[in-house]
Design a protein around this motif. Structure first.
Motif, PDB file in Angstrom:
ATOM      1  N   UNK A  72       0.805  -1.228   0.000  1.00 30.83           N
ATOM      2  CA  UNK A  72       0.000   0.000   0.000  1.00 30.83           C
ATOM      3  C   UNK A  72       0.833   1.272   0.000  1.00 30.83           C
ATOM      4  N   UNK A  73       2.165   1.131   0.033  1.00 29.41           N
ATOM      5  CA  UNK A  73       3.013   2.328   0.104  1.00 29.41           C
ATOM      6  C   UNK A  73       2.697   3.276  -1.046  1.00 29.41           C
ATOM      7  N   UNK A  74       2.654   4.592  -0.764  1.00 25.40           N
ATOM      8  CA  UNK A  74       2.352   5.540  -1.837  1.00 25.40           C
ATOM      9  C   UNK A  74       3.399   5.490  -2.953  1.00 25.40           C
ATOM     10  N   UNK A  75       2.929   5.619  -4.187  1.00 21.08           N
ATOM     11  CA  UNK A  75       3.823   5.561  -5.350  1.00 21.08           C
ATOM     12  C   UNK A  75       3.765   6.891  -6.103  1.00 21.08           C
ATOM     13  N   UNK A  76       4.952   7.412  -6.404  1.00 21.37           N
ATOM     14  CA  UNK A  76       5.047   8.596  -7.252  1.00 21.37           C
ATOM     15  C   UNK A  76       5.695   8.169  -8.562  1.00 21.37           C
ATOM     16  N   UNK A  77       4.967   8.346  -9.661  1.00 26.46           N
ATOM     17  CA  UNK A  77       5.510   7.953 -10.961  1.00 26.46           C
ATOM     18  C   UNK A  77       6.210   9.142 -11.618  1.00 26.46           C
ATOM     19  N   UNK A  78       7.354   8.862 -12.235  1.00 29.13           N
ATOM     20  CA  UNK A  78       8.059   9.883 -13.006  1.00 29.13           C
ATOM     21  C   UNK A  78       7.989   9.496 -14.475  1.00 29.13           C
ATOM     22  N   UNK A  79       7.872  10.486 -15.328  1.00 29.62           N
ATOM     23  CA  UNK A  79       7.856  10.147 -16.750  1.00 29.62           C
ATOM     24  C   UNK A  79       8.509  11.238 -17.580  1.00 29.62           C
ATOM     25  N   UNK A  80       9.111  10.790 -18.670  1.00 29.90           N
ATOM     26  CA  UNK A  80       9.703  11.764 -19.592  1.00 29.90           C
ATOM     27  C   UNK A  80       8.653  12.208 -20.597  1.00 29.90           C
ATOM     28  N   UNK A  81       7.580  11.440 -20.696  1.00 32.69           N
ATOM     29  CA  UNK A  81       6.529  11.767 -21.658  1.00 32.69           C
ATOM     30  C   UNK A  81       5.490  12.638 -20.971  1.00 32.69           C
ATOM     31  N   UNK A  82       5.155  13.734 -21.602  1.00 35.69           N
ATOM     32  CA  UNK A  82       4.166  14.618 -20.995  1.00 35.69           C
ATOM     33  C   UNK A  82       2.769  14.328 -21.491  1.00 35.69           C
ATOM     34  N   UNK A  83       2.549  13.098 -21.967  1.00 39.20           N
ATOM     35  CA  UNK A  83       1.265  12.823 -22.606  1.00 39.20           C
ATOM     36  C   UNK A  83       0.136  12.718 -21.600  1.00 39.20           C
ATOM     37  N   UNK A  84      -1.016  13.220 -22.045  1.00 42.51           N
ATOM     38  CA  UNK A  84      -2.201  13.193 -21.202  1.00 42.51           C
ATOM     39  C   UNK A  84      -2.576  11.749 -20.867  1.00 42.51           C
ATOM     40  N   UNK A  85      -2.459  10.876 -21.871  1.00 38.83           N
ATOM     41  CA  UNK A  85      -2.867   9.482 -21.667  1.00 38.83           C
ATOM     42  C   UNK A  85      -2.029   8.791 -20.605  1.00 38.83           C
ATOM     43  N   UNK A  86      -0.718   9.167 -20.561  1.00 37.30           N
ATOM     44  CA  UNK A  86       0.181   8.511 -19.613  1.00 37.30           C
ATOM     45  C   UNK A  86      -0.238   8.758 -18.171  1.00 37.30           C
ATOM     46  N   UNK A  87      -0.638  10.006 -17.881  1.00 32.06           N
ATOM     47  CA  UNK A  87      -1.005  10.344 -16.505  1.00 32.06           C
ATOM     48  C   UNK A  87      -2.207   9.513 -16.070  1.00 32.06           C
TER      49      UNK A  87
END
Lengths: 224, 448
Positions: A72-87
């Motif tokens: 259950x630990x909180x997860x922060x995702x990082x991405x190089x893609x700024x795409x709306x779909x990715x979020x």
């Protein structure tokens, strides 16, 4: 706080590791998705920071597997893609927050703070207090030193966000996301302008300014 | 009628059928003259022969022998010739041809037909040695009849050919126009922005099909070049983001080490510059993401009226700070199918333009309304607007008008608006007699 970082770009990994280390966190860095999965399953971390694209197993799949395994630990995702779909995909997979590279370290730090102090969802708060400001979330009334301050809805939401995270920095991006539900940078001064309106209403009559601004970082109301 | 006159296909078809009819007419005239001449020659030969045939009778038996032979021939009625014999004083002494005495030689004469009255005839008048004159004539009636028949036949043929030609030209011209119209239609669709349209190719592989097929190959090539260009642009933006991000991170680390003074200001400014470039790349990437069209899958009903009210409330203080006013005109609910944040971004760009490129004191009105199956969102101001001839151009990427060069911006604001509008199948209109209005016309949500 124990933080696991899975990031294959050594530069970003180093930058984040150094920064979070300086803030006093205990940071572990891996560069493969499979390593991240095994470590997160075997040990207890307070926060997981995963890059979306990882060799071996991508960040999104790691999050999905961890959630199925009841981690259950909180997860922060990082991405190089700024795409709306990715979020949207990232949040659907079970991530708690999402940050597009490049980001200011202060932005990451603010989000790490917010994630680690996320209150359990079952507790409902009806009143918020800080530095002489009292906010009633049911009657939607704000008082400073007992005196009612009439606020516009946006100003109320801004103040609520600052009070909920009293003592922490809330970034401009976080305010855009939470008050306006905008996950893009509109490139206008809406946050600055509304904070300035809020400020002048709170400080009416020459009261000291309760909102601290740090350029390039964000806003903070001190905790009691 | 005007389209027929202005159509090359119809003109060509008409010209061909008219030429054909004229050729027939010419042929008719030629045949008429040839037949007429041949018949006239034959007639003359008959007259000559009859005259020569009478000569032995005259030589052997004189005038009386001639009279007898004439009466014999007229009585037999074996030829269609008429005869007359005149005394030197001009009195007719034999033959039934009722005419005054003509001069000698080949003549056209007029005689009185007992049934039909005065009638033209072809005649050979021979002067006999004792000043008698012998007239052998042929009624021109049969010749005229043949002439009339030939003329009549060709007249009818000409009229029928004209009619067939007219009909054929209409059919042929219409066919050419239809084939060309199909190509034109597709081309217009492509001009309107639908690059995926292609010409239809028939099964016959005629020259139209071959032109259509060549055009399709050309369009495929253009489309792939455009796609390539977009890909390169977005790859470039994407690839440059990583090193730029590192630069920004280093600057930020530096920011933490330099506490105050001019150096700190320079570092702060450098971070802002880096952010500007990153935002530019973000806009390029967002536009290429929109161009891909995959976002449609996530579209959901959005209340545009509510969104406009929210944006109005959010931006009114910004307008006020800039010495302008911003009013909202959006009542009730108006649903469109789309992405709330993208539409918000488009409208914010439009509001931002109205705030940025107008003088103080400008009145700005934003609004939304549903009408006739569409939902229109607009931003109107009483500022200088965009000149009519520049309106199409400002939607292009990186275009900035001369007047706007002094204000910050990268020239992608309106092209992002266009990309967002395209993704939502919304039309952009710009108008304004006094002031300026830019509007997005969305198709209304079917859920509404």
């Amino acid at each position: 706080m124990r933080i696991l970082i899975a990031e294959d770009d050594a530069d970003t990994a180093g930058f984040v590791e150094r920064g979070l280390g300086e803030l006093g966190h205990n940071v572990t860095v891996v560069d493969k998705g499979t390593d991240a999965l095994h470590l997160a399953l075997a040990e207890a971390f307070d926060l997981l920071i995963f890059d979306r694209m990882l060799p071996g197993l991508d960040g999104l799949s790691v999050v999905r597997r961890l959630r199925t395994a009841d981690v259950a630990a909180p997860v922060l995702l990082l991405t190089a893609l700024g795409k709306i779909e990715d979020r949207v995909e990232g949040l659907d997979a079970g991530a708690d927050d999402y940050l597009v590279k490049p980001f200011a370290f202060s932005e990451l730090a603010a989000r790490v703070n917010a994630l680690s102090r996320r209150p359990p969802p079952q507790t409902t708060v009806t009143r918020l207090f800080a530095v002489g400001i009292e906010m009633n979330l049911l009657s939607r009334e704000v008082r400073r030193d007992g005196k009612i301050i009439p606020l516009q809805p946006r100003e109320f939401q801004l103040l609520e966000e600052l009070l909920r995270h009293a003592g922490e920095f809330v970034t401009r991006t976080m305010l855009l996301e939470r008050v306006w539900d905008f996950h893009f940078d509109p490139q206008t001064k809406i946050v600055e302008t509304h904070i300035s309106r809020l400020r002048s209403k709170l400080n009416e009559g020459g009261l000291p300014d309760p909102i601290e601004t740090v350029r390039g970082v964000g806003y903070r109301i001190p905790a009691e | 009628m005007r389209t027929i006159v202005r159509s090359a296909a119809y003109r060509m078809a008409f010209a061909v059928s008219l030429a054909f009819a004229l050729a027939t007419l010419l042929l008719g005239i030629a045949i008429y003259y040839a037949a007429h001449a041949a018949f006239a020659r034959e007639m003359d030969a008959g007259i000559q022969q009859a005259t020569s045939g009478l000569m032995p009778d005259y030589r052997d038996d004189g005038i009386d022998g001639l009279k007898e032979a004439m009466a014999q021939r007229e009585g037999r009625g074996t030829d269609s010739l008429e005869y007359a014999l005149f005394q030197p004083d001009g009195r007719r002494v034999a033959g039934s041809l009722d005419t005054p005495m003509p001069e000698t030689g080949w003549r056209m004469i007029s005689f009185l037909d007992p049934v039909e009255g005065p009638d033209p005839a072809r005649a050979l008048i021979t002067r006999l040695p004792d000043s008698y004159r012998l007239v052998v004539a042929a009624d021109l009636e049969p010749l005229e009849q043949i002439d009339r028949t030939i003329l009549g036949l060709f007249g009818i043929a000409f009229a029928v050919l004209l009619l067939i030609g007219l009909f054929g030209a209409l059919v042929f011209g219409g066919y050419l126009r239809r084939r060309l119209a199909r190509i034109e239609d597709t081309a217009n669709g492509i001009i309107a922005g639908d690059l995926s349209r292609r010409m239809t190719i028939g099964p016959r592989r005629d020259e139209f099909d071959r032109v259509a097929s060549s055009l399709n190959i050309m369009l495929d090539r253009i489309a792939s070049l455009i796609a390539n260009l977009r890909q390169v642009t977005s790859d470039l933006a994407h690839d440059l983001r990583t090193p730029l991000a590192r630069l920004r991170n280093q600057l930020e680390t530096l920011q933490g080490q330099v506490q105050s003074g001019q150096q700190r200001e320079s570092v702060d400014e450098a971070v802002e510059r880096a952010d500007e470039v990153l935002h530019l790349f973000d806009a390029i990437l967002r536009i290429s993401e929109l161009d891909e069209g995959s976002l449609r899958r996530r579209f959901a009903p959005v209340d545009l009226c509510k969104l406009v009210r929210e944006l109005g409330e959010t931006h009114a203080p910004l307008a006020e700070d800039a010495g302008k006013t911003l009013d909202v005109q959006a009542e009730g609910e108006c649903l469109v199918e789309g992405d709330r944040e993208l539409i918000a971004q488009a409208l914010i760009n439009l509001i931002e333009n109205a705030l940025r490129h107008t003088p103080a004191g400008t009145k700005i009105l934003i609004g939304a309304r549903g009408e006739f199956g569409r939902v229109v969102a607009f931003v109107r101001d009483n500022g200088p607007g965009i000149p009519e001839n520049e309106r199409e151009r400002v939607l292009e990427r990186f275009v900035r008008l001369e007047e706007a060069r002094s204000t910050p911006g990268h020239g992608l604001g309106l092209s992002l608006v266009r990309a967002i509008a395209d993704a939502h199948e919304a039309r952009i209109s710009m108008s304004g007699a006094d002031g300026f209005e830019i509007a997005l016309h969305f198709p209304a949500s079917v859920a509404a």
